[in-house]
Design a protein around this motif. Sequence first.
Motif, mmCIF file in Angstrom:
data_model
loop_
_atom_site.group_PDB
_atom_site.id
_atom_site.type_symbol
_atom_site.label_atom_id
_atom_site.label_comp_id
_atom_site.label_asym_id
_atom_site.label_seq_id
_atom_site.Cartn_x
_atom_site.Cartn_y
_atom_site.Cartn_z
ATOM 1 N N ASN A 180 13.550 60.203 22.973
ATOM 2 C CA ASN A 180 11.781 60.782 24.159
ATOM 3 C C ASN A 180 11.133 61.727 24.028
ATOM 4 O OD1 ASN A 180 12.447 59.222 26.431
ATOM 5 N ND2 ASN A 180 14.776 60.457 26.654
ATOM 6 N N HIS A 181 11.449 62.259 22.724
ATOM 7 C CA HIS A 181 10.771 63.601 21.777
ATOM 8 C C HIS A 181 10.153 62.547 21.693
ATOM 9 C CE1 HIS A 181 10.126 66.257 18.806
ATOM 10 N NE2 HIS A 181 10.568 65.505 17.470
ATOM 11 N N ALA A 206 18.426 58.277 23.805
ATOM 12 C CA ALA A 206 17.781 58.947 24.630
ATOM 13 C C ALA A 206 17.409 60.679 24.300
ATOM 14 C CB ALA A 206 18.689 59.268 25.805
ATOM 15 N N ARG A 207 17.853 61.274 23.492
ATOM 16 C CA ARG A 207 16.887 62.471 23.191
ATOM 17 C C ARG A 207 15.860 62.485 21.937
ATOM 18 N NH1 ARG A 207 16.758 66.095 19.474
ATOM 19 N NH2 ARG A 207 18.093 64.874 18.172
ATOM 20 N N GLU A 263 11.880 53.801 28.315
ATOM 21 C CA GLU A 263 11.900 54.684 29.563
ATOM 22 C C GLU A 263 12.885 53.981 30.328
ATOM 23 O OE1 GLU A 263 8.751 56.362 30.306
ATOM 24 O OE2 GLU A 263 8.556 57.504 28.723
ATOM 25 N N THR A 294 7.124 61.161 23.343
ATOM 26 C CA THR A 294 6.373 62.408 23.497
ATOM 27 C C THR A 294 5.347 63.040 22.325
ATOM 28 O OG1 THR A 294 7.839 63.280 25.411
ATOM 29 C CG2 THR A 294 5.710 64.743 24.874
ATOM 30 N N HIS A 319 6.269 51.893 25.350
ATOM 31 C CA HIS A 319 7.306 53.560 25.268
ATOM 32 C C HIS A 319 7.611 53.217 27.042
ATOM 33 C CE1 HIS A 319 5.073 55.441 23.022
ATOM 34 N NE2 HIS A 319 5.303 54.895 22.111
#
Length: 181
Positions: free
Chosen positions: A116-117, A112-113, A26, A120, A22
């Motif tokens: 990243n969702h 990325a959206r 990033e 998380t 993860h």
Amino acid sequence: MTTIDLGRPVSGDVVELILDDHRRFETLLRDLRDSSTDRDAVRQAFATLHVAHAEAEEKHVYPKLRRKQAVGEHEAEHGKEEHAEGHEALLAVLELKGTDTQAFEDAVEELARVVNHHLTEEELTILNPAREEVGERVRAELGEAFARERNAQVDAGCGSLENVRRIVAEAAREGLLDDED
């Protein structure tokens, strides 16, 4: 093959191995946004890691956590759907010819959206229960299986445009890319 180091774990606590990936996602996303990097190499590295990571989770981690009742069917299925959405967003990035266009930047923003969702949500709904409800020995066994599958996928060139296209088409056939939750 890419020159960007994706790590090559062979063992460890599966939760820590997943978290290591993860953090790599990033970093790679940050590098994709940076116009001074070799964005083509970065997107190839991202593709390889994304596919290898997702395949290893879906093949070993999610089924084992379900059997151990650490996560329910809904969480595991939702994780698969989010991997499919990530692959679909990744495909849009891979299919673009140039990396210095507004289309590329828009595709990276969407990737990325979506990713990243997922990171998380997975950390909250899958990794926390895995930490709390699965013993160290099982997490270590799972870590080995995850690492073995991940490395085999990387070695097989799993991030190729053709393979990502195939995975996205398969996900669409399986109904994983339907817009309703």
